[in-house]
Design a protein around this motif. Structure first.
Motif, PDB file in Angstrom:
ATOM      1  N   PRO A  28      30.072  45.082  -1.923  1.00  0.00           N
ATOM      2  CA  PRO A  28      28.762  45.177  -1.273  1.00  0.00           C
ATOM      3  C   PRO A  28      28.917  45.839   0.094  1.00  0.00           C
ATOM      4  CG  PRO A  28      29.615  42.951  -1.125  1.00  0.00           C
ATOM      5  CD  PRO A  28      30.577  43.707  -1.980  1.00  0.00           C
ATOM      6  N   ARG A  29      27.847  46.405   0.580  1.00  0.00           N
ATOM      7  CA  ARG A  29      27.925  47.137   1.853  1.00  0.00           C
ATOM      8  C   ARG A  29      27.776  46.179   3.022  1.00  0.00           C
ATOM      9  NH1 ARG A  29      24.531  52.784   1.001  1.00  0.00           N
ATOM     10  NH2 ARG A  29      25.589  53.451  -0.912  1.00  0.00           N
ATOM     11  N   ARG A  30      28.763  45.351   3.198  1.00  0.00           N
ATOM     12  CA  ARG A  30      28.806  44.416   4.322  1.00  0.00           C
ATOM     13  C   ARG A  30      30.242  43.950   4.469  1.00  0.00           C
ATOM     14  NH1 ARG A  30      29.427  39.340   2.181  1.00  0.00           N
ATOM     15  NH2 ARG A  30      28.803  39.063  -0.010  1.00  0.00           N
ATOM     16  N   LEU A 121      31.748  51.434  -3.656  1.00  0.00           N
ATOM     17  CA  LEU A 121      30.976  51.193  -2.429  1.00  0.00           C
ATOM     18  C   LEU A 121      29.658  51.950  -2.455  1.00  0.00           C
ATOM     19  CD1 LEU A 121      30.929  49.901   0.420  1.00  0.00           C
ATOM     20  CD2 LEU A 121      31.996  52.010   1.267  1.00  0.00           C
ATOM     21  N   ASP A 271      36.512  47.662   3.927  1.00  0.00           N
ATOM     22  CA  ASP A 271      35.988  46.529   4.687  1.00  0.00           C
ATOM     23  C   ASP A 271      36.336  46.666   6.162  1.00  0.00           C
ATOM     24  OD1 ASP A 271      35.007  43.553   4.780  1.00  0.00           O
ATOM     25  OD2 ASP A 271      36.970  43.548   5.774  1.00  0.00           O
ATOM     26  N   MET A 274      34.062  49.112   7.774  1.00  0.00           N
ATOM     27  CA  MET A 274      32.733  48.553   8.023  1.00  0.00           C
ATOM     28  C   MET A 274      32.746  47.645   9.240  1.00  0.00           C
ATOM     29  SD  MET A 274      30.967  47.886   4.281  1.00  0.00           S
ATOM     30  CE  MET A 274      32.370  47.193   3.414  1.00  0.00           C
ATOM     31  N   ARG A 275      33.818  46.906   9.415  1.00  0.00           N
ATOM     32  CA  ARG A 275      33.919  45.994  10.546  1.00  0.00           C
ATOM     33  C   ARG A 275      34.120  46.718  11.870  1.00  0.00           C
ATOM     34  NH1 ARG A 275      34.882  40.601   9.745  1.00  0.00           N
ATOM     35  NH2 ARG A 275      34.955  39.933   7.558  1.00  0.00           N
ATOM     36  N   LEU A 279      30.879  51.618   9.060  1.00  0.00           N
ATOM     37  CA  LEU A 279      30.707  52.460   7.880  1.00  0.00           C
ATOM     38  C   LEU A 279      29.464  52.074   7.087  1.00  0.00           C
ATOM     39  CD1 LEU A 279      31.702  54.643   5.909  1.00  0.00           C
ATOM     40  CD2 LEU A 279      33.146  52.894   4.838  1.00  0.00           C
ATOM     41  N   ASP A 280      29.177  50.775   6.994  1.00  0.00           N
ATOM     42  CA  ASP A 280      28.004  50.337   6.239  1.00  0.00           C
ATOM     43  C   ASP A 280      26.718  50.832   6.889  1.00  0.00           C
ATOM     44  OD1 ASP A 280      28.725  48.750   8.391  1.00  0.00           O
ATOM     45  OD2 ASP A 280      27.806  46.939   7.571  1.00  0.00           O
ATOM     46  N   LEU A 283      26.362  54.593   6.201  1.00  0.00           N
ATOM     47  CA  LEU A 283      25.909  54.883   4.847  1.00  0.00           C
ATOM     48  C   LEU A 283      24.418  54.628   4.691  1.00  0.00           C
ATOM     49  CD1 LEU A 283      28.840  53.415   2.701  1.00  0.00           C
ATOM     50  CD2 LEU A 283      28.375  55.815   3.219  1.00  0.00           C
ATOM     51  N   SER A 284      23.915  53.556   5.335  1.00  0.00           N
ATOM     52  CA  SER A 284      22.497  53.233   5.207  1.00  0.00           C
ATOM     53  C   SER A 284      21.612  54.253   5.913  1.00  0.00           C
ATOM     54  CB  SER A 284      22.235  51.837   5.784  1.00  0.00           C
ATOM     55  OG  SER A 284      22.489  51.800   7.181  1.00  0.00           O
TER      56      SER A 284
END
Length: 300
Positions: A28-30, A121, A271, A274-275, A279-280, A283-284
């Motif tokens: 998931p994107r988180r 992803l 991950d 994203m942290r 990255l999340d 992407l959004s």
């Protein structure tokens, strides 16, 4: 009950309900917890096992053949696997070379695992043909840098506890090449930098995953070996039979463990991005129509 009040109560429950953070399938994107990372790695392996496990088996058999003469020199043959006191130096060399070959194999498997994780992803499953296709896979850079990683782990293993630091440092190497699209000369530095971010969380999770799989595969391999002997399916007096059986058992266990660790490296890399890199969020907010390499590439 009055219908209006029922509707109001339903709206209140929706207002105060926890937000849906999505399933742990595959990515998931988180940012994920440690447990979710381990679950995601297993899910990724399940989805791509048709490719990763045969590749892992081929490399694991090669590893056993490479280590065989060293084990003979060290006197570390089954069923004891322990060398004489005069041969402890050889035994240490066997362990160091084994650690180096593991690092090389996991790095090589990390190439298709990273591409599969990148596709997951973005909400799709990479097909077998796509992962086998060499175009854009950067296999040359992966093969080129896998050898230095193995050499660094070998030297660190010979030095003792330094192995822990070395093994945790370069888990993102294949993903940095394949997903981040960094040049080969920057990949080692990029992987080490990611591993040390946030209090070296990524390096610690990689070591945790390795330790868990090490305990599992050693337990399974030894249990299978001695189980065959207890059922009289293996003659412990036959030295060649013992050696071939031990090699086959360890190769079979590692054929699953090595791809699983490569999948953990892949999901851990994304991950971590994203942290630490958002990255999340990127992407959004990305406009439609961008290709996957552009979406996942790291900022230069």
């Amino acid at each position: 009950m009055i219908p209006g009040r029922a509707v109001a109560r339903h709206q209140d429950r929706q207002e105060y309900a926890l937000p849906d953070v999505g399933p742990t399938a595959v990515l998931p994107r988180r940012p994920l917890t440690v447990g979710e990372l381990l679950d995601s790695a297993v899910l990724l392996l399940r989805g791509q096992g048709r490719l990763l496990i045969p590749l892992g088996a081929l490399l694991a058999v090669g590893e056993q053949l490479l280590l065989l003469p060293l084990r003979r020199l060290a006197g570390a043959d089954p069923p004891t696997w322990m060398a004489d006191l005069d041969d402890l130096g050889w035994l240490w060399l066997v362990l160091a070379v084994g650690a180096a070959t593991e690092a090389v194999i996991i790095t090589l498997l990390g190439n298709p695992a990273a591409r599969a994780a990148g596709a997951a992803l973005l909400g799709r499953r990479a097909g077998l043909v796509e992962l086998l296709r060499p175009r854009g896979a950067r296999w040359g850079a992966t093969l080129l840098l896998a050898a230095p990683v193995g050499a660094l782990v070998l030297l660190a293993s010979l030095a003792g506890p330094v192995w822990l630091l070395a093994f945790g440092m370069w888990g993102s190497l294949a993903a940095a090449l394949v997903l981040d699209r960094v040049p080969a000369w920057r990949a080692l530095d990029r992987a080490a930098g990611l591993a040390l971010r946030g209090g070296a969380r990524a390096a610690a999770v990689r070591l945790l995953g390795y330790l868990g799989w090490w305990l599992l595969r050693v337990g399974l391999a030894l249990g299978t070996f001695y189980g065959l002997a207890s059922l009289d399916l293996l003659d412990l007096r036959d030295a060649d039979g013992r050696t071939l059986t031990a090699m086959a058992v360890f190769a079979a266990v590692n054929a699953v463990a090595y791809p699983a660790l490569a999948c953990l490296d892949a999901v851990l890399h994304l991950d971590n991005r994203m942290r630490t890199e958002g990255l999340d969020i990127r992407l959004s907010r990305s406009p439609a129509g961008l290709t996957e390499p552009v979406l996942l590439a790291a900022d230069r």
